[in-house]
Write an enzyme that holds these catalytic residues in place. Structure first.
Site, PDB file in Angstrom:
ATOM      1  N   ASN A 144      -3.245  -6.339 -43.070  1.00 25.26           N
ATOM      2  CA  ASN A 144      -4.239  -7.001 -42.213  1.00 25.26           C
ATOM      3  C   ASN A 144      -5.200  -6.038 -41.543  1.00 25.26           C
ATOM      4  O   ASN A 144      -6.193  -6.445 -40.968  1.00 25.26           O
ATOM      5  CB  ASN A 144      -3.531  -7.829 -41.132  1.00 25.26           C
ATOM      6  CG  ASN A 144      -2.610  -6.986 -40.276  1.00 25.26           C
ATOM      7  OD1 ASN A 144      -2.087  -5.972 -40.730  1.00 25.26           O
ATOM      8  ND2 ASN A 144      -2.405  -7.401 -39.055  1.00 25.26           N
ATOM      9  N   ALA A 171       0.803  -1.232   0.000  1.00 25.67           N
ATOM     10  CA  ALA A 171       0.000   0.000   0.000  1.00 25.67           C
ATOM     11  C   ALA A 171       0.832   1.275   0.000  1.00 25.67           C
ATOM     12  O   ALA A 171       0.298   2.366  -0.161  1.00 25.67           O
ATOM     13  CB  ALA A 171      -0.930   0.003   1.212  1.00 25.67           C
ATOM     14  N   GLU A 198      14.840   2.319  13.056  1.00 24.25           N
ATOM     15  CA  GLU A 198      14.661   2.771  11.684  1.00 24.25           C
ATOM     16  C   GLU A 198      15.733   3.808  11.336  1.00 24.25           C
ATOM     17  O   GLU A 198      16.140   4.605  12.184  1.00 24.25           O
ATOM     18  CB  GLU A 198      13.261   3.368  11.505  1.00 24.25           C
ATOM     19  CG  GLU A 198      12.181   2.310  11.394  1.00 24.25           C
ATOM     20  CD  GLU A 198      12.481   1.267  10.328  1.00 24.25           C
ATOM     21  OE1 GLU A 198      12.838   1.649   9.204  1.00 24.25           O
ATOM     22  OE2 GLU A 198      12.385   0.067  10.623  1.00 24.25           O
ATOM     23  N   GLY A 256       2.118   3.794   7.818  1.00 22.53           N
ATOM     24  CA  GLY A 256       3.298   3.010   8.174  1.00 22.53           C
ATOM     25  C   GLY A 256       3.047   1.511   8.087  1.00 22.53           C
ATOM     26  O   GLY A 256       1.909   1.051   7.963  1.00 22.53           O
ATOM     27  N   ARG A 307       9.587   7.576  -3.423  1.00 19.12           N
ATOM     28  CA  ARG A 307      10.959   7.665  -3.930  1.00 19.12           C
ATOM     29  C   ARG A 307      11.103   7.163  -5.373  1.00 19.12           C
ATOM     30  O   ARG A 307      12.112   7.376  -6.008  1.00 19.12           O
ATOM     31  CB  ARG A 307      11.899   6.893  -2.984  1.00 19.12           C
ATOM     32  CG  ARG A 307      12.095   7.584  -1.651  1.00 19.12           C
ATOM     33  CD  ARG A 307      12.683   6.658  -0.592  1.00 19.12           C
ATOM     34  NE  ARG A 307      11.683   5.765  -0.005  1.00 19.12           N
ATOM     35  CZ  ARG A 307      11.926   4.899   0.977  1.00 19.12           C
ATOM     36  NH1 ARG A 307      13.151   4.781   1.458  1.00 19.12           N
ATOM     37  NH2 ARG A 307      10.966   4.132   1.470  1.00 19.12           N
TER      38      ARG A 307
HETATM   39  C1  UD1 Z   1      11.244  -0.984   5.586  1.00 19.80           C
HETATM   40  C2  UD1 Z   1      11.519  -1.270   7.069  1.00 19.80           C
HETATM   41  C3  UD1 Z   1      13.024  -1.322   7.294  1.00 19.80           C
HETATM   42  C4  UD1 Z   1      13.609  -2.407   6.425  1.00 19.80           C
HETATM   43  C5  UD1 Z   1      13.237  -2.209   4.953  1.00 19.80           C
HETATM   44  C6  UD1 Z   1      13.605  -3.442   4.157  1.00 19.80           C
HETATM   45  C7  UD1 Z   1       9.688  -0.394   8.421  1.00 19.80           C
HETATM   46  C8  UD1 Z   1       9.204   0.699   9.280  1.00 19.80           C
HETATM   47  N1  UD1 Z   1      10.892  -0.264   7.900  1.00 19.80           N
HETATM   48  O1  UD1 Z   1      11.752   0.300   5.262  1.00 19.80           O
HETATM   49  O2  UD1 Z   1      13.302  -1.608   8.662  1.00 19.80           O
HETATM   50  O3  UD1 Z   1      15.020  -2.451   6.607  1.00 19.80           O
HETATM   51  O4  UD1 Z   1      11.830  -2.015   4.794  1.00 19.80           O
HETATM   52  O5  UD1 Z   1      13.422  -3.222   2.784  1.00 19.80           O
HETATM   53  O6  UD1 Z   1       8.984  -1.353   8.231  1.00 19.80           O
HETATM   54  N2  UD1 Z   1       3.754  -0.028   3.073  1.00 19.80           N
HETATM   55  C9  UD1 Z   1       2.395  -0.094   3.234  1.00 19.80           C
HETATM   56  N3  UD1 Z   1       1.773   0.885   3.937  1.00 19.80           N
HETATM   57  C10 UD1 Z   1       2.454   1.906   4.534  1.00 19.80           C
HETATM   58  C11 UD1 Z   1       3.838   1.965   4.361  1.00 19.80           C
HETATM   59  C12 UD1 Z   1       4.470   0.985   3.638  1.00 19.80           C
HETATM   60  O7  UD1 Z   1       1.750  -1.015   2.718  1.00 19.80           O
HETATM   61  O8  UD1 Z   1       1.795   2.736   5.179  1.00 19.80           O
HETATM   62  C13 UD1 Z   1       4.428  -1.083   2.284  1.00 19.80           C
HETATM   63  C14 UD1 Z   1       5.142  -0.558   1.046  1.00 19.80           C
HETATM   64  O9  UD1 Z   1       4.288  -0.668  -0.073  1.00 19.80           O
HETATM   65  C15 UD1 Z   1       6.345  -1.498   0.913  1.00 19.80           C
HETATM   66  C16 UD1 Z   1       6.599  -1.958   2.337  1.00 19.80           C
HETATM   67  O10 UD1 Z   1       5.436  -1.675   3.080  1.00 19.80           O
HETATM   68  O11 UD1 Z   1       6.046  -2.622   0.120  1.00 19.80           O
HETATM   69  C17 UD1 Z   1       7.805  -1.272   2.960  1.00 19.80           C
HETATM   70  O12 UD1 Z   1       7.607   0.123   2.979  1.00 19.80           O
HETATM   71  P1  UD1 Z   1       8.791   1.127   2.626  1.00 19.80           P
HETATM   72  O13 UD1 Z   1       8.269   2.509   2.716  1.00 19.80           O
HETATM   73  O14 UD1 Z   1       9.460   0.731   1.395  1.00 19.80           O
HETATM   74  O15 UD1 Z   1       9.769   0.884   3.871  1.00 19.80           O
HETATM   75  P2  UD1 Z   1      11.343   1.084   3.902  1.00 19.80           P
HETATM   76  O16 UD1 Z   1      11.649   2.510   4.134  1.00 19.80           O
HETATM   77  O17 UD1 Z   1      11.979   0.438   2.743  1.00 19.80           O
HETATM   78 MG    MG Z   2      11.204  -0.360   1.024  1.00 23.62          MG
END
Ligand code: UD1
Ligand code: MG
Length: 453
Positions: A377, A16, A163, A86, A21
């Site tokens: 065609n 979600a 984090e 989150g 980025r």
């Molecule tokens: C996250 C982790 C981090 C880890 C890294 C690994 C958390 C807080 N952090 O960081 O510790 O090292 O992944 O790749 O979990 N998503 C939702 N809803 C939200 C936010 C995110 O569904 O509200 C989903 C995103 O679509 C994605 C995943 O969760 O698939 C991770 O979210 P992302 O924002 O990429 O987290 P990172 O900053 O990469």
């Molecule tokens: Mg990520």
């Protein structure tokens, strides 16, 4: 694959996130690797382990993600995370679908698509073996920027995850990070999510805060190591390109291990579902899109682009061939340079060697398509029509076949013809203006031109 695994578990896949980025109108998990959206890779890896339930969390307007998920796996449940507060909040959004479920809940991130079935299985095995509340995959990327750092005073057990955005400069020095895959005891997860507090720095509810909770409750979190190239998270286009490199290397090795020769492996690009037989030779600079099956003994020469095509044993394709969706190339058939085929069946031993477009056609065995042949065609409005060419027919160079039209078995079409009527078996068709030779007309013409100027 039949369900022969000892692990019983359900899985939640998070998709979600806004993916800010990526700077894209497309949801992050829809960006493609080896021709397939990231979310499809994750679903495929976990599906081999036959989870009891699979819940994919999406944002309210992510219809395209929902569609992709449904298309790939009919039994997936979709949960909506109303606001992107989150990862902890996202998992909480999925828990309604797992009401009353007891057992292991595996959380996967949709932006961690390289994860393999074997690694997930190892995590589940270690989780059960150590009887922990949480187990997670850890890795050591260089640099660890962006990832949650693993605080471990007694490795491989994790006390908490900090984090990156919340870490002190000292904590940022930690080399071990969380790789985005975590398994929980369902009851612990449910209770933990209910108590989750937002980060004071970002206001987000972190899934990673649950480790801290486990430690406080004297429950253990186990870290299981994974290679960086398998667990890299994709947050930006450059990370997407890094992941593509890794997956292409995997696919090239898979093709070579299966008995294909790749003369310059690094210049050949596969789709996730490309199937290559034995003793196939692939020359440099060949690109495979989705849905290609190549049988044994086929040769694919340089600069060919192939998608949605089936190529039978011993065929020779290219150089510079383009095979589009719905193409079926028969055994020992030849498709040469600057030939484009779409929705076309080329019979056994048939040849289209130079500069042709053949669309919506059925070409019989051993037929020969001369240079510059075009199937017309499309009516220029909305409709496509079929061309049928019988076995052993010979189409002269620079022929236009105005579909719908058929050329019979063994028929010959003279070069330069525009064929609008069907040609019977064994007939010869000529459809072009008769040649007129006018003696001395050339010099007379030149004289006349001079006078005008
Ligand atoms: C996250 C982790 C981090 C880890 C890294 C690994 C958390 C807080 N952090 O960081 O510790 O090292 O992944 O790749 O979990 N998503 C939702 N809803 C939200 C936010 C995110 O569904 O509200 C989903 C995103 O679509 C994605 C995943 O969760 O698939 C991770 O979210 P992302 O924002 O990429 O987290 P990172 O900053 O990469
Ligand atoms: Mg990520």
């Amino acid at each position: 694959m039949k369900n022969e695994y000892k692990h019983k578990f359900s899985t939640i896949i998070l998709a979600a996130g806004a993916g800010t980025r990526m700077r894209s109108a497309l949801p992050k998990v829809m960006h493609k690797l080896a021709g397939e959206p990231m979310i499809a890779h994750v679903l495929a890896s976990v599906a081999h382990l036959a989870p009891q339930q699979t819940v994919v969390v999406v944002a309210p307007k992510m219809d395209v993600v929902k569609e992709t998920v449904r298309k790939q796996s009919g039994d997936c449940q979709i949960a909506i995370q109303e606001k992107q507060l989150g990862t902890g909040n996202a998992v909480a959004a999925a828990m309604d679908e797992l009401k009353g479920y007891e057992g292991i809940v595996l959380v996967l991130y949709g932006d961690t698509p390289m994860i393999t079935t074997q690694t997930i299985e190892t995590l589940l095995t270690e989780h059960a073996k150590h009887k922990v509340a949480i187990s997670l995959l850890g890795m050591q990327p260089h640099p660890p920027t962006g990832y949650g750092r693993l605080v471990m005073s007694v490795p491989p057990f994790v006390e908490r995850i900090v984090e990156c955005k919340d870490a002190t400069s000292e904590e940022k020095e930690i080399a071990d990070v969380w790789a985005g895959v975590m398994a929980f005891d369902a009851e612990f997860l449910r209770n933990g999510l209910a108590k989750l507090q937002p980060s004071k720095v970002t206001g987000e509810y972190y899934l990673t805060s649950l480790i801290d909770m486990a430690t406080q409750a004297k429950l253990r979190t186990l870290m299981v190591p994974v290679a960086v190239e398998e667990a890299m998270g994709i947050n930006s286009r450059s990370q997407l390109a890094d992941a593509e490199k890794v997956i292409q290397t995997r696919l090239r090795i898979q093709a070579m291990d299966g008995g294909a020769t790749l003369i310059d492996p690094e210049s050949v690009y596969f789709a996730l579902d490309t199937q290559i037989g034995r003793d196939v030779t692939i020359h440099p600079q060949v690109v495979f899109g989705a849905g290609v099956t190549v049988a044994d003994d086929v040769e694919i020469r340089s600069f060919s682009h192939i998608e949605g095509a089936t190529i039978a044993k011993g065929a020779v394709i290219g150089p510079f061939a383009r095979l589009r969706s719905g193409t079926q190339i028969g055994e020992m058939a030849h498709v040469g340079n600057f030939v484009e085929l779409k929705q076309t069946k080329l019979g056994k031993g048939a040849k289209a060697n130079h500069l042709s477009y053949i669309g919506d056609a059925d070409v019989g065995d051993a037929a020969n398509i001369g240079a510059g042949t075009i199937t017309c065609n499309y009516d220029g409005v909305a409709n496509k029509y079929k061309t049928t060419i019988g076995a052993g027919a010979s189409i002269g160079s620079n022929t236009s076949l105005v579909a719908p039209v058929s050329v019979g078995e063994g028929a010959i079409v003279g070069a330069g013809s525009v064929i609008t009527d069907d040609v019977e078996d064994d007939a010869m068709a000529l459809a072009r203006a008769r040649q007129v030779n006018m003696p001395e007309k050339a010099s007379a013409f030149r004289k006349q031109r001079k006078k005008i100027s």
